[in-house]
Design an enzyme around this catalytic site. Structure first.
Site, PDB file in Angstrom:
ATOM      1  N   ARG A 105       0.847  -1.175   0.000  1.00 54.67           N
ATOM      2  CA  ARG A 105       0.000   0.000   0.000  1.00 54.67           C
ATOM      3  C   ARG A 105       0.888   1.231   0.000  1.00 54.67           C
ATOM      4  O   ARG A 105       1.754   1.360   0.858  1.00 54.67           O
ATOM      5  CB  ARG A 105      -0.809  -0.051   1.294  1.00 54.67           C
ATOM      6  CG  ARG A 105      -2.061   0.662   1.275  1.00 54.67           C
ATOM      7  CD  ARG A 105      -2.834   0.312   2.517  1.00 54.67           C
ATOM      8  NE  ARG A 105      -2.209   0.769   3.751  1.00 54.67           N
ATOM      9  CZ  ARG A 105      -2.905   1.155   4.810  1.00 54.67           C
ATOM     10  NH1 ARG A 105      -4.213   1.145   4.778  1.00 54.67           N
ATOM     11  NH2 ARG A 105      -2.294   1.540   5.903  1.00 54.67           N
ATOM     12  N   THR A 109      -0.888   7.670  -0.691  1.00 51.11           N
ATOM     13  CA  THR A 109      -2.170   7.628  -1.425  1.00 51.11           C
ATOM     14  C   THR A 109      -3.080   6.503  -0.919  1.00 51.11           C
ATOM     15  O   THR A 109      -4.267   6.500  -1.212  1.00 51.11           O
ATOM     16  CB  THR A 109      -1.914   7.374  -2.927  1.00 51.11           C
ATOM     17  OG1 THR A 109      -1.318   6.062  -3.054  1.00 51.11           O
ATOM     18  CG2 THR A 109      -0.968   8.403  -3.516  1.00 51.11           C
ATOM     19  N   ASP A 204       5.438  -5.267   9.386  1.00 55.86           N
ATOM     20  CA  ASP A 204       6.579  -4.784  10.169  1.00 55.86           C
ATOM     21  C   ASP A 204       6.715  -5.542  11.483  1.00 55.86           C
ATOM     22  O   ASP A 204       7.823  -5.896  11.901  1.00 55.86           O
ATOM     23  CB  ASP A 204       6.422  -3.286  10.464  1.00 55.86           C
ATOM     24  CG  ASP A 204       6.780  -2.434   9.253  1.00 55.86           C
ATOM     25  OD1 ASP A 204       7.384  -2.971   8.305  1.00 55.86           O
ATOM     26  OD2 ASP A 204       6.450  -1.233   9.255  1.00 55.86           O
TER      27      ASP A 204
HETATM   28  C1  PRP Z   1      -0.799  -4.385   4.688  1.00 55.52           C
HETATM   29  C2  PRP Z   1      -1.649  -5.612   4.824  1.00 55.52           C
HETATM   30  C3  PRP Z   1      -2.508  -5.553   3.584  1.00 55.52           C
HETATM   31  C4  PRP Z   1      -2.699  -4.071   3.393  1.00 55.52           C
HETATM   32  C5  PRP Z   1      -4.066  -3.701   3.909  1.00 55.52           C
HETATM   33  O1  PRP Z   1       0.245  -4.593   3.808  1.00 55.52           O
HETATM   34  O2  PRP Z   1      -0.902  -6.786   4.955  1.00 55.52           O
HETATM   35  O3  PRP Z   1      -1.904  -6.142   2.433  1.00 55.52           O
HETATM   36  O4  PRP Z   1      -1.714  -3.399   4.192  1.00 55.52           O
HETATM   37  O5  PRP Z   1      -4.348  -2.377   3.643  1.00 55.52           O
HETATM   38  P1  PRP Z   1      -5.493  -1.923   2.646  1.00 55.52           P
HETATM   39  O6  PRP Z   1      -6.700  -2.751   2.972  1.00 55.52           O
HETATM   40  O7  PRP Z   1      -5.691  -0.471   3.000  1.00 55.52           O
HETATM   41  O8  PRP Z   1      -5.011  -2.097   1.242  1.00 55.52           O
HETATM   42  P2  PRP Z   1       1.362  -3.473   3.533  1.00 55.52           P
HETATM   43  O9  PRP Z   1       0.923  -2.539   2.446  1.00 55.52           O
HETATM   44  O10 PRP Z   1       1.731  -2.815   4.831  1.00 55.52           O
HETATM   45  O11 PRP Z   1       2.550  -4.303   2.933  1.00 55.52           O
HETATM   46  P3  PRP Z   1       3.499  -5.357   3.664  1.00 55.52           P
HETATM   47  O12 PRP Z   1       2.690  -6.610   3.912  1.00 55.52           O
HETATM   48  O13 PRP Z   1       4.575  -5.577   2.664  1.00 55.52           O
HETATM   49  O14 PRP Z   1       4.000  -4.752   4.952  1.00 55.52           O
HETATM   50  N1  URA Z   2      -1.945  -2.593   7.200  1.00 56.14           N
HETATM   51  C1  URA Z   2      -1.527  -2.978   8.425  1.00 56.14           C
HETATM   52  O1  URA Z   2      -0.560  -3.750   8.542  1.00 56.14           O
HETATM   53  N2  URA Z   2      -2.172  -2.510   9.500  1.00 56.14           N
HETATM   54  C2  URA Z   2      -3.233  -1.693   9.422  1.00 56.14           C
HETATM   55  O2  URA Z   2      -3.802  -1.294  10.463  1.00 56.14           O
HETATM   56  C3  URA Z   2      -3.646  -1.284   8.133  1.00 56.14           C
HETATM   57  C4  URA Z   2      -2.992  -1.759   7.038  1.00 56.14           C
END
Ligand code: PRP
Ligand code: URA
Length: 210
Positions: A105, A109, A204
């Site tokens: 994400r 944005t 994270d």
């Molecule tokens: C997190 C989570 C989802 C997304 C959810 O991933 O694991 O994939 O955010 O958010 P959304 O519903 O608003 O799209 P992140 O983008 O942090 O990536 P990561 O798993 O690589 O840390």
């Molecule tokens: N992605 C995460 O890992 N945590 C949140 O709360 C939202 C998006």
């Protein structure tokens, strides 16, 4: 907000582990262990209505009838955080195939950015489980579902640990046919798109990249 297709998995062990996941003092090691345990409860609930077919089996004593899963199961973790659920799912469904979708994400944005896709063949006749611990705005999940539909998937279920109403509503709107399993439905998103009360950034916290 009217939410549809949401199945909340209410189990004492899952609630206990979700509390460990929410706690900011939980270390990455404890966080991963909790996700592993909670994933076992999740996959048990998700698979409850899987169809089976009869098969013959010879016991050491006689012939009898047993059951096999009727459909190939394909597990698709959304990288990175979805990876943490894979092992427990495979433990319960060892012959499942695993596809991978890389989506993150954009923190400003909040739009999903895709960077990787590798899927098994014959996804069109499989039961596909997309796994991602967090359903926040629903942008990543909606994009993941669309990628799979574009490649022929017809039977898709979304499995997460924590959902926000906004995310469920977005997936409902974009993909009426997709059921969503979650341990809990939290209150709302904050201005940065984080789930409240939530558990913070799942990727994270899992991988110690805070
Ligand atoms: C997190 C989570 C989802 C997304 C959810 O991933 O694991 O994939 O955010 O958010 P959304 O519903 O608003 O799209 P992140 O983008 O942090 O990536 P990561 O798993 O690589 O840390
Ligand atoms: N992605 C995460 O890992 N945590 C949140 O709360 C939202 C998006």
């Amino acid at each position: 907000m009217k939410l549809k297709n949401l199945i909340l998995v209410d189990h004492p062990l899952a609630q206990r582990d979700l509390t460990i996941l929410r706690d900011k003092k939980t270390t990455s090691l404890e966080f991963r262990n909790s996700i592993r345990r909670i994933s076992s409860v999740l996959i048990t609930a998700v698979s409850k209505n899987f169809e089976v077919k009869k098969v013959k089996v010879d016991t050491p004593l006689e012939k009898t009838t047993g059951y096999e899963l009727k459909h190939q199961i394909v597990i698709v973790p959304v990288l990175r955080a979805g990876l943490s659920l894979v092992e427990s799912f495979l433990e319960m469904i060892p012959d499942a195939k695993v596809g991978h979708i890389g989506i993150y994400r954009n923190e400003e944005t909040l739009q999903p950015v895709d960077y990787y896709l590798k899927l098994p063949r014959n996804i069109g006749v499989a039961k596909v489980l997309i796994i991602d611990p967090m359903l926040a705005t629903g942008g990543s999940a909606s994009a993941a579902i669309q990628f799979l539909k574009d490649r022929g998937a017809k039977d898709i279920t979304l499995v997460c640990l924590l959902a926000a109403p906004e995310g469920v509503s977005t997936v409902n709107k974009n993909h009426k046919d997709v059921k969503i399993y979650s341990i809990a439905l939290d209150r709302e998103l904050n201005f940065r798109g984080y789930i409240l009360p939530g558990l913070g950034d799942a990727g994270d916290r899992t991988f110690g990249t805070i």
